[in-house]
Design a protein around this motif. Structure first.
Motif, PDB file in Angstrom:
ATOM      1  N   GLY A 152       0.830  -1.211   0.000  1.00 41.17           N
ATOM      2  CA  GLY A 152       0.000   0.000   0.000  1.00 41.17           C
ATOM      3  C   GLY A 152       0.853   1.246   0.000  1.00 41.17           C
ATOM      4  N   CYS A 153       0.593   2.143   0.937  1.00 38.20           N
ATOM      5  CA  CYS A 153       1.337   3.404   1.023  1.00 38.20           C
ATOM      6  C   CYS A 153       2.623   3.267   1.828  1.00 38.20           C
ATOM      7  N   GLY A 154       2.918   2.085   2.371  1.00 41.72           N
ATOM      8  CA  GLY A 154       4.164   1.855   3.088  1.00 41.72           C
ATOM      9  C   GLY A 154       4.081   1.925   4.599  1.00 41.72           C
ATOM     10  N   TYR A 155       2.910   2.233   5.150  1.00 44.73           N
ATOM     11  CA  TYR A 155       2.797   2.460   6.589  1.00 44.73           C
ATOM     12  C   TYR A 155       3.126   1.217   7.418  1.00 44.73           C
ATOM     13  N   GLN A 156       2.518   0.087   7.089  1.00 43.94           N
ATOM     14  CA  GLN A 156       2.746  -1.112   7.896  1.00 43.94           C
ATOM     15  C   GLN A 156       4.195  -1.563   7.810  1.00 43.94           C
ATOM     16  N   ALA A 157       4.817  -1.417   6.637  1.00 46.63           N
ATOM     17  CA  ALA A 157       6.232  -1.759   6.497  1.00 46.63           C
ATOM     18  C   ALA A 157       7.088  -0.885   7.407  1.00 46.63           C
ATOM     19  N   ALA A 158       6.732   0.413   7.502  1.00 49.12           N
ATOM     20  CA  ALA A 158       7.477   1.326   8.376  1.00 49.12           C
ATOM     21  C   ALA A 158       7.332   0.928   9.838  1.00 49.12           C
ATOM     22  N   VAL A 159       6.140   0.479  10.233  1.00 47.50           N
ATOM     23  CA  VAL A 159       5.932   0.028  11.608  1.00 47.50           C
ATOM     24  C   VAL A 159       6.746  -1.239  11.870  1.00 47.50           C
TER      25      VAL A 159
END
Length: 277
Positions: A152-159
């Motif tokens: 998606g927009c990268g949020y879960q990967a950043a978490v």
């Protein structure tokens, strides 16, 4: 796991009935539990939010008045009250500035417990779902290498990158892949998050095995190829179903055995094959 209160429904993925329930699954899954524990390095923490927000100022102006560190602390407090207990996950959720991952028109809602649109008929999952899935995947262990399907927009990967040393994330929609890459670049995370444009249903065999897999879209069945890309003792969490979906937790208990546990009802965007320009 303590029962969280029922999160509010949003336009995308959301939990609709907290609580857990076990199922026997298919015959290929064993009933044995794995005691494998993978130890990891000291947790990695992003720069302080003020510096992170400043670094992203080259893009559209962030609505900092409505999206402060205080609001992230409030989000973490709410997650704790909803039953999230893993301190690594709570710290990771508090470290990542979620408002940088949504359109500025939605910035005032960035820390609500709601899924929000990110374009291309996709959503950023509500915070409780993100935290719950990561906690279930990483409970009692620190995975060294994790695969995310549907960046998606990268949020879960950043978490995930807050305490997982290597995160591989696959996105099939080119526009979202570019969006995620910009967000992760702004947070100086490319060294920890390896983003790929491709068909997530095929996994990422060249980097397998993974010590955790998180799937952020729902297939009628979880692709079996992903089971083979799990390390023994590792867990995969994914929504499964079409009209009626449930979170499923898969643990690989041996070279040819898996345990399948059925969790709560959810609603996610559909898991699709191939790529989209």
């Amino acid at each position: 796991m303590n029962k969280p209160r029922r999160p509010a429904a949003g336009p995308g993925p959301h939990n609709t009935h907290p609580g857990a329930r076990s199922g026997d699954g298919r015959a290929a899954f064993s009933a044995a539990n794995s005691n494998t524990r993978i130890l990891g390095p000291r947790p990695f923490v992003l720069p302080r939010p003020a510096a992170t927000e400043s670094a992203a100022s080259a893009g559209p102006p962030a609505n900092l008045g409505l999206n402060s560190e205080r609001q992230r602390h409030e989000m973490v407090r709410r997650l704790r009250a909803q039953g999230i207990t893993d301190e690594r996950v709570l710290a990771a959720m508090g470290a990542v500035p979620r408002h940088l991952f949504v359109d500025q028109g939605l910035a005032s809602r960035a820390y609500d417990d709601a899924a929000l649109p990110i374009g291309y008929s996709q959503t950023i999952s509500q915070p409780w779902v993100v935290a719950h899935m990561i906690e279930a995947m990483a409970r009692d262990r620190t995975p060294q290498k994790v695969l995310e399907i549907g960046a998606g927009c990268g949020y879960q990967a950043a978490v995930l990158a807050q305490f997982v040393p290597v995160v591989h994330a696959v996105e099939r929609v080119q526009g979202l892949y570019e969006q995620a890459r910009r967000h992760l670049d702004a947070l100086a995370l490319p060294g920890r998050v390896h983003l790929s444009f491709g068909d997530g249903m095929a996994g990422l065999a060249r980097h397998a095995p993974f010590e955790g897999i998180v799937v952020a879209a729902a297939g009628v069945k979880i692709p079996e190829v992903l089971f083979d890309q799990l390390a023994v003792g590792a867990r995969l969490i994914a929504p499964e179903g079409s009209t009626h979906q449930r979170l499923m937790l898969i643990e690989r208990t041996g070279p040819a055995s898996w345990q399948r546990t059925e969790l709560e009802p959810v609603r996610f965007v559909p898991l699709r094959p191939g790529t989209q320009a």
